[in-house]
Design a protein around this motif. Structure first.
Motif, short mmCIF file in Angstrom:
data_model
loop_
_atom_site.label_atom_id
_atom_site.label_comp_id
_atom_site.label_asym_id
_atom_site.label_seq_id
_atom_site.Cartn_x
_atom_site.Cartn_y
_atom_site.Cartn_z
N ASP A 76 0.90 -1.22 0.04
CA ASP A 76 0.10 0.01 0.06
C ASP A 76 0.90 1.28 0.10
O ASP A 76 0.53 2.23 -0.59
CB ASP A 76 -0.92 -0.20 1.28
N THR A 77 1.99 1.13 0.59
CA THR A 77 2.93 2.36 0.70
C THR A 77 3.40 2.74 -0.60
O THR A 77 3.54 3.78 -1.03
CB THR A 77 4.18 2.00 1.72
N VAL A 78 3.76 1.58 -1.19
CA VAL A 78 4.49 1.97 -2.66
C VAL A 78 3.32 2.51 -3.63
O VAL A 78 3.76 3.20 -4.49
CB VAL A 78 4.83 0.53 -3.26
N VAL A 79 1.96 1.86 -3.33
CA VAL A 79 0.98 2.20 -4.45
C VAL A 79 0.67 3.67 -4.26
O VAL A 79 0.53 4.59 -5.14
CB VAL A 79 -0.16 1.51 -4.23
N ARG A 80 0.77 4.10 -2.75
CA ARG A 80 0.50 5.58 -2.46
C ARG A 80 1.51 6.47 -3.13
O ARG A 80 1.28 7.59 -3.41
CB ARG A 80 0.26 5.65 -1.13
N LEU A 81 2.83 5.98 -3.11
CA LEU A 81 3.94 6.79 -3.46
C LEU A 81 3.87 6.80 -5.11
O LEU A 81 4.00 8.05 -5.77
CB LEU A 81 5.08 6.18 -2.98
N ALA A 82 3.92 5.86 -5.77
CA ALA A 82 4.15 5.69 -7.31
C ALA A 82 2.82 5.20 -8.10
O ALA A 82 3.10 5.11 -9.36
CB ALA A 82 5.22 4.76 -7.75
N GLY A 83 1.71 5.12 -7.39
CA GLY A 83 0.48 4.40 -8.11
C GLY A 83 0.53 3.05 -8.33
O GLY A 83 1.56 2.37 -8.16
#
Length: 124
Positions: A76-83
């Motif tokens: 979820d952190t990566v998706v928030r950061l880069a989509g």
């Protein structure tokens, strides 16, 4: 006289903070973690592999002498950061907490190496 003591103490504090920021701001190479006792660290390494395992993304990072670590970050952190269409590539710089017993870095911040993947439009 008291003013000079206070001024000297302030100069010493600012000087110490400036010197500390040089070391905190510069990432260690993954190879430097061989002798690191563990704790919070900023690290840089070449990406060998990455993938998803459950709710986490894992990165295998290699240092200049071949030493490798596993770094993990919540998906979820990566998706928030880069989509949702993200990629890792090249040199990766991350911050987190390193556990030398497991050679694992729990990532708190991704500073370099993660970006949104984009696709060219399909030509008709």
């Amino acid at each position: 006289m008291n003013r000079w003591v206070v001024a000297g103490a302030l100069v010493a504090v600012f000087l110490a903070a400036g010197i500390a920021s040089l070391f905190v701001g510069t990432p260690k190479d993954v190879s430097d973690l061989k002798n690191f006792p563990g704790g919070k660290v900023r690290v840089s390494g070449q990406l060998v592999e990455y993938g998803r395992e459950g709710d986490y993304i894992y990165l295998i990072l290699r240092g200049r002498d071949g030493f490798t670590i596993r770094a993990v970050v919540p998906y979820d952190t990566v998706v928030r950061l880069a989509g949702p269409s993200f990629q890792f590539s090249g040199e990766v710089v991350v911050e987190g907490f390193y556990n030398p017993a497991t050679k694992t870095l729990n990532i708190t911040t991704i500073l370099k190496g993660c970006h949104s993947a984009y696709y060219a439009p399909v030509k008709s």
